[in-house]
Design a protein around this motif. Sequence first.
Motif, PDB file in Angstrom:
ATOM      1  N   GLY A 132       0.803  -1.221   0.000  1.00  0.00           N
ATOM      2  CA  GLY A 132       0.000   0.000   0.000  1.00  0.00           C
ATOM      3  C   GLY A 132       0.831   1.265   0.000  1.00  0.00           C
ATOM      4  O   GLY A 132       0.341   2.340  -0.348  1.00  0.00           O
ATOM      5  N   ALA A 133       2.113   1.153   0.399  1.00  0.00           N
ATOM      6  CA  ALA A 133       3.001   2.315   0.362  1.00  0.00           C
ATOM      7  C   ALA A 133       3.345   2.722  -1.063  1.00  0.00           C
ATOM      8  O   ALA A 133       3.783   3.853  -1.303  1.00  0.00           O
ATOM      9  CB  ALA A 133       4.291   2.006   1.122  1.00  0.00           C
ATOM     10  N   GLU A 134       3.135   1.815  -2.007  1.00  0.00           N
ATOM     11  CA  GLU A 134       3.515   2.073  -3.395  1.00  0.00           C
ATOM     12  C   GLU A 134       2.362   2.574  -4.249  1.00  0.00           C
ATOM     13  O   GLU A 134       2.581   3.178  -5.290  1.00  0.00           O
ATOM     14  CB  GLU A 134       4.066   0.778  -4.033  1.00  0.00           C
ATOM     15  CG  GLU A 134       5.123   0.059  -3.210  1.00  0.00           C
ATOM     16  CD  GLU A 134       6.363   0.896  -2.963  1.00  0.00           C
ATOM     17  OE1 GLU A 134       6.649   1.800  -3.791  1.00  0.00           O
ATOM     18  OE2 GLU A 134       7.034   0.651  -1.946  1.00  0.00           O
ATOM     19  N   ARG A 135       1.100   2.316  -3.799  1.00  0.00           N
ATOM     20  CA  ARG A 135      -0.024   2.678  -4.670  1.00  0.00           C
ATOM     21  C   ARG A 135      -1.332   2.613  -3.888  1.00  0.00           C
ATOM     22  O   ARG A 135      -1.528   1.747  -3.044  1.00  0.00           O
ATOM     23  CB  ARG A 135      -0.102   1.720  -5.853  1.00  0.00           C
ATOM     24  CG  ARG A 135      -0.186   0.269  -5.401  1.00  0.00           C
ATOM     25  CD  ARG A 135      -0.059  -0.685  -6.553  1.00  0.00           C
ATOM     26  NE  ARG A 135      -0.236  -2.043  -6.094  1.00  0.00           N
ATOM     27  CZ  ARG A 135      -0.153  -3.104  -6.877  1.00  0.00           C
ATOM     28  NH1 ARG A 135       0.113  -2.934  -8.156  1.00  0.00           N
ATOM     29  NH2 ARG A 135      -0.334  -4.304  -6.402  1.00  0.00           N
ATOM     30  N   ALA A 146       6.130   6.144   5.096  1.00  0.00           N
ATOM     31  CA  ALA A 146       6.946   6.829   6.099  1.00  0.00           C
ATOM     32  C   ALA A 146       7.757   5.842   6.923  1.00  0.00           C
ATOM     33  O   ALA A 146       8.887   6.128   7.331  1.00  0.00           O
ATOM     34  CB  ALA A 146       6.046   7.665   7.003  1.00  0.00           C
ATOM     35  N   LEU A 147       7.188   4.656   7.166  1.00  0.00           N
ATOM     36  CA  LEU A 147       7.912   3.614   7.891  1.00  0.00           C
ATOM     37  C   LEU A 147       9.203   3.249   7.160  1.00  0.00           C
ATOM     38  O   LEU A 147      10.260   3.099   7.775  1.00  0.00           O
ATOM     39  CB  LEU A 147       7.010   2.383   8.039  1.00  0.00           C
ATOM     40  CG  LEU A 147       7.580   1.194   8.795  1.00  0.00           C
ATOM     41  CD1 LEU A 147       7.588   1.478  10.296  1.00  0.00           C
ATOM     42  CD2 LEU A 147       6.763  -0.070   8.512  1.00  0.00           C
ATOM     43  N   ALA A 148       9.117   3.106   5.843  1.00  0.00           N
ATOM     44  CA  ALA A 148      10.302   2.762   5.058  1.00  0.00           C
ATOM     45  C   ALA A 148      11.337   3.887   5.087  1.00  0.00           C
ATOM     46  O   ALA A 148      12.546   3.628   5.174  1.00  0.00           O
ATOM     47  CB  ALA A 148       9.902   2.447   3.622  1.00  0.00           C
ATOM     48  N   VAL A 167      12.757  -3.381   6.293  1.00  0.00           N
ATOM     49  CA  VAL A 167      11.297  -3.436   6.213  1.00  0.00           C
ATOM     50  C   VAL A 167      10.901  -4.563   5.259  1.00  0.00           C
ATOM     51  O   VAL A 167      11.499  -4.713   4.183  1.00  0.00           O
ATOM     52  CB  VAL A 167      10.726  -2.103   5.692  1.00  0.00           C
ATOM     53  CG1 VAL A 167       9.232  -2.238   5.367  1.00  0.00           C
ATOM     54  CG2 VAL A 167      10.931  -0.998   6.728  1.00  0.00           C
ATOM     55  N   ILE A 168       9.929  -5.361   5.670  1.00  0.00           N
ATOM     56  CA  ILE A 168       9.311  -6.325   4.766  1.00  0.00           C
ATOM     57  C   ILE A 168       8.014  -5.703   4.262  1.00  0.00           C
ATOM     58  O   ILE A 168       7.079  -5.497   5.033  1.00  0.00           O
ATOM     59  CB  ILE A 168       9.004  -7.658   5.464  1.00  0.00           C
ATOM     60  CG1 ILE A 168      10.274  -8.286   6.034  1.00  0.00           C
ATOM     61  CG2 ILE A 168       8.313  -8.621   4.496  1.00  0.00           C
ATOM     62  CD1 ILE A 168      10.018  -9.519   6.884  1.00  0.00           C
ATOM     63  N   SER A 169       7.960  -5.402   2.979  1.00  0.00           N
ATOM     64  CA  SER A 169       6.761  -4.822   2.386  1.00  0.00           C
ATOM     65  C   SER A 169       5.893  -5.959   1.849  1.00  0.00           C
ATOM     66  O   SER A 169       6.188  -6.543   0.809  1.00  0.00           O
ATOM     67  CB  SER A 169       7.135  -3.856   1.256  1.00  0.00           C
ATOM     68  OG  SER A 169       5.978  -3.301   0.675  1.00  0.00           O
ATOM     69  N   ALA A 170       4.853  -6.262   2.595  1.00  0.00           N
ATOM     70  CA  ALA A 170       3.998  -7.402   2.242  1.00  0.00           C
ATOM     71  C   ALA A 170       2.967  -7.001   1.201  1.00  0.00           C
ATOM     72  O   ALA A 170       2.403  -5.913   1.247  1.00  0.00           O
ATOM     73  CB  ALA A 170       3.294  -7.919   3.495  1.00  0.00           C
ATOM     74  N   GLY A 223      18.946  -1.314   5.853  1.00  0.00           N
ATOM     75  CA  GLY A 223      18.419  -0.102   5.242  1.00  0.00           C
ATOM     76  C   GLY A 223      17.517  -0.357   4.057  1.00  0.00           C
ATOM     77  O   GLY A 223      17.219   0.560   3.286  1.00  0.00           O
ATOM     78  N   GLN A 224      17.034  -1.589   3.911  1.00  0.00           N
ATOM     79  CA  GLN A 224      16.306  -1.985   2.716  1.00  0.00           C
ATOM     80  C   GLN A 224      14.822  -2.206   2.980  1.00  0.00           C
ATOM     81  O   GLN A 224      14.404  -2.503   4.095  1.00  0.00           O
ATOM     82  CB  GLN A 224      16.889  -3.282   2.146  1.00  0.00           C
ATOM     83  CG  GLN A 224      18.370  -3.216   1.865  1.00  0.00           C
ATOM     84  CD  GLN A 224      18.739  -2.119   0.888  1.00  0.00           C
ATOM     85  OE1 GLN A 224      18.114  -1.993  -0.175  1.00  0.00           O
ATOM     86  NE2 GLN A 224      19.741  -1.313   1.232  1.00  0.00           N
ATOM     87  N   THR A 225      14.038  -2.077   1.906  1.00  0.00           N
ATOM     88  CA  THR A 225      12.643  -2.506   1.898  1.00  0.00           C
ATOM     89  C   THR A 225      12.552  -3.719   0.993  1.00  0.00           C
ATOM     90  O   THR A 225      12.825  -3.628  -0.208  1.00  0.00           O
ATOM     91  CB  THR A 225      11.712  -1.391   1.398  1.00  0.00           C
ATOM     92  OG1 THR A 225      11.751  -0.287   2.300  1.00  0.00           O
ATOM     93  CG2 THR A 225      10.275  -1.898   1.309  1.00  0.00           C
ATOM     94  N   ILE A 226      12.205  -4.860   1.590  1.00  0.00           N
ATOM     95  CA  ILE A 226      12.147  -6.121   0.856  1.00  0.00           C
ATOM     96  C   ILE A 226      10.695  -6.368   0.450  1.00  0.00           C
ATOM     97  O   ILE A 226       9.822  -6.527   1.301  1.00  0.00           O
ATOM     98  CB  ILE A 226      12.643  -7.296   1.728  1.00  0.00           C
ATOM     99  CG1 ILE A 226      13.959  -6.936   2.429  1.00  0.00           C
ATOM    100  CG2 ILE A 226      12.764  -8.565   0.896  1.00  0.00           C
ATOM    101  CD1 ILE A 226      15.093  -6.611   1.510  1.00  0.00           C
TER     102      ILE A 226
END
Length: 236
Positions: A132-135, A146-148, A167-170, A223-226
């Motif tokens: 949801g952070a992407e779209r 903001a979390l990322a 961060v794990i972006s599910a 420092g990554q969003t996976i």
Amino acid sequence: MTRTVLITGGTSGIGRAIAARFAADRAEVFVTGRTPDTVERTAKELQVHGVVCDATNSAQVEALADRLGALDVLVNAAGGLAPATTAPSLDALLSRWRADLAQNLLSAVLTTAAVQDKLTGDGSVISIGSIGAERRGGSYGAAKAALAAWNASLSAELAPRGVTCNVISAGYVTGTNFFRGGMTDDRHRALVEETHNKRPGTVDDIAGTAHFLASPGARHLTGQTIHVNGGAHTTR
């Protein structure tokens, strides 16, 4: 050597699956939740420590930190979607945004700040984000975005001590209460169709990624969003 793991929001869904994964490794696991009955039941079923704590309440988070000794892994899994409102007022809009920011961003910020001095030299901070952070994410997506961004600055702060932060972006994950019973068959099919592998994610998919990020094989990953979404959102 037994590791100590703290998982906020560890009584259901993704958080519970992560707790079960670390417990199976014989880690000493602490899970938090806001409802005493749910915390007690989860602790008993998974054979972990349960602590009643609202991760958006600074006093409760501070009390939680006081209970802990050295900590190897922190998983910020507390979060969720604030109840929708059709009220047209600015006050209702403000309440919705504040709730989503508190649950999905500030809960992680407060908990991490409270326990970061307890993290061991090879510790890990893992926060659960969202596609949801992407779209099309609205206030929830904005909080996860903001979390990322916060995670990137946290990594720069803690990496000199040997602590990794990711961060794990599910993507769409079944087996959670996220949609509050509002998922329809059509919506499910549409979300699955967006993936490359034509299946929804599972809580075990996310738990497996969290377990890896806390493993020796991930010590140079920070420092990554996976993105764990079956290809529904791709990066390059």
